[in-house]
Design a protein around this motif. Sequence first.
Motif, PDB file in Angstrom:
ATOM      1  N   ASP A 119      37.777  10.695   0.647  1.00 12.69           N
ATOM      2  CA  ASP A 119      36.374  10.758   0.256  1.00 12.69           C
ATOM      3  C   ASP A 119      36.312  11.215  -1.206  1.00 12.69           C
ATOM      4  O   ASP A 119      37.052  12.101  -1.618  1.00 12.69           O
ATOM      5  CB  ASP A 119      35.662  11.771   1.159  1.00 12.69           C
ATOM      6  N   PRO A 120      35.447  10.606  -2.016  1.00 10.33           N
ATOM      7  CA  PRO A 120      35.389  10.961  -3.437  1.00 10.33           C
ATOM      8  C   PRO A 120      35.157  12.446  -3.701  1.00 10.33           C
ATOM      9  O   PRO A 120      35.530  12.954  -4.769  1.00 10.33           O
ATOM     10  CB  PRO A 120      34.225  10.115  -3.969  1.00 10.33           C
ATOM     11  N   GLU A 121      34.540  13.146  -2.755  1.00  8.98           N
ATOM     12  CA  GLU A 121      34.261  14.573  -2.944  1.00  8.98           C
ATOM     13  C   GLU A 121      35.347  15.479  -2.373  1.00  8.98           C
ATOM     14  O   GLU A 121      35.305  16.700  -2.570  1.00  8.98           O
ATOM     15  CB  GLU A 121      32.924  14.936  -2.304  1.00  8.98           C
ATOM     16  N   ALA A 122      36.308  14.910  -1.665  1.00 14.25           N
ATOM     17  CA  ALA A 122      37.250  15.732  -0.905  1.00 14.25           C
ATOM     18  C   ALA A 122      38.072  16.659  -1.800  1.00 14.25           C
ATOM     19  O   ALA A 122      38.200  17.857  -1.518  1.00 14.25           O
ATOM     20  CB  ALA A 122      38.176  14.841  -0.082  1.00 14.25           C
ATOM     21  N   ALA A 123      38.651  16.141  -2.867  1.00 16.12           N
ATOM     22  CA  ALA A 123      39.536  16.964  -3.696  1.00 16.12           C
ATOM     23  C   ALA A 123      38.796  18.140  -4.320  1.00 16.12           C
ATOM     24  O   ALA A 123      39.282  19.280  -4.283  1.00 16.12           O
ATOM     25  CB  ALA A 123      40.191  16.101  -4.776  1.00 16.12           C
ATOM     26  N   SER A 124      37.625  17.904  -4.868  1.00 21.56           N
ATOM     27  CA  SER A 124      36.906  18.991  -5.523  1.00 21.56           C
ATOM     28  C   SER A 124      36.446  20.029  -4.505  1.00 21.56           C
ATOM     29  O   SER A 124      36.468  21.243  -4.784  1.00 21.56           O
ATOM     30  CB  SER A 124      35.711  18.448  -6.310  1.00 21.56           C
ATOM     31  N   VAL A 125      36.032  19.578  -3.332  1.00 20.78           N
ATOM     32  CA  VAL A 125      35.609  20.507  -2.287  1.00 20.78           C
ATOM     33  C   VAL A 125      36.783  21.369  -1.832  1.00 20.78           C
ATOM     34  O   VAL A 125      36.682  22.597  -1.717  1.00 20.78           O
ATOM     35  CB  VAL A 125      35.001  19.743  -1.100  1.00 20.78           C
ATOM     36  N   LEU A 126      37.913  20.741  -1.570  1.00 18.36           N
ATOM     37  CA  LEU A 126      39.087  21.488  -1.116  1.00 18.36           C
ATOM     38  C   LEU A 126      39.577  22.446  -2.194  1.00 18.36           C
ATOM     39  O   LEU A 126      40.012  23.574  -1.893  1.00 18.36           O
ATOM     40  CB  LEU A 126      40.199  20.523  -0.717  1.00 18.36           C
ATOM     41  N   GLU A 127      39.506  22.031  -3.443  1.00 17.58           N
ATOM     42  CA  GLU A 127      39.930  22.916  -4.531  1.00 17.58           C
ATOM     43  C   GLU A 127      39.055  24.162  -4.562  1.00 17.58           C
ATOM     44  O   GLU A 127      39.560  25.286  -4.715  1.00 17.58           O
ATOM     45  CB  GLU A 127      39.849  22.166  -5.858  1.00 17.58           C
ATOM     46  N   THR A 128      37.755  23.994  -4.394  1.00 14.58           N
ATOM     47  CA  THR A 128      36.843  25.136  -4.367  1.00 14.58           C
ATOM     48  C   THR A 128      37.119  26.033  -3.172  1.00 14.58           C
ATOM     49  O   THR A 128      37.230  27.262  -3.293  1.00 14.58           O
ATOM     50  CB  THR A 128      35.378  24.654  -4.333  1.00 14.58           C
ATOM     51  N   LEU A 129      37.228  25.448  -1.997  1.00 17.06           N
ATOM     52  CA  LEU A 129      37.441  26.228  -0.784  1.00 17.06           C
ATOM     53  C   LEU A 129      38.767  26.970  -0.812  1.00 17.06           C
ATOM     54  O   LEU A 129      38.872  28.101  -0.315  1.00 17.06           O
ATOM     55  CB  LEU A 129      37.382  25.319   0.442  1.00 17.06           C
TER      56      LEU A 129
END
Length: 249
Positions: A119-129
């Motif tokens: 998902d296009p948002e997956a990497a940035s979300v996981l990096e934040t979490l």
Amino acid sequence: MNAHPAAAARIQARVRCITFDLDDTLWPVMPAIHRAEARFYEWLQGHAPQVCECYTPQALIDARSRFMQAAPASERHDLTRLRKRWLRALALETGSSPARLESEGFEVFWEARNEVDPDPEAASVLETLSRHFRIGAVSNGNADVFRTSLGPYFDFALPAAEAGTAKPDPAIFRAAARRAGVRPESMLHIGDDAVCDVLGARNAGLHAGWFNPGTEPWAHREARPDITFGRLGQIPVRLGLIRPAPLRP
């Protein structure tokens, strides 16, 4: 239905580990499966043509599906083992090499199986979490998150084959909690399947987040998810880790 802000804040305060389902949560699964089946058939044409003489690509997929559906329920949590058993049977049926289909043939499929499109948002979300929580994967499939581009954000992964049972069995979630070194009530599991991910996690004592991009209604009498997300990008916002982008005038 989304969680009340106060409820989301309580979850954020209690949670030390977030686990994710993989297929159809962090990436769409069917494009990877179709690509893997096509690449496997191409390999068969060059290395086990006897199989292709007996089966078209779709007929081979249908035969594999029938084989797995006929497997005892106690074996269905281990998709890798089941596929390798099918490959041995397929080789014996067609006069091919069982060892080659089980080893080389499986690797061709599995390598392509892990070529997912996150998902296009997956990497940035996981990096934040990952800056706030331990991050784990709990999956019934046989994808290896560490073979994907999202692997660097994960601390551990627990596939059903390793756990010895599949979601929604609470045992796999409790095993994930042990792997993370936290109590179940300190975990939040996020996934797209209302039964396997949400009810399974809740029955194991975890918090549960429902990834529901299709805004499907909750159709179960059991307790609702603690929090619902329509997009992955909403997760850190709902947990109070980042502020939502302001609305444009």
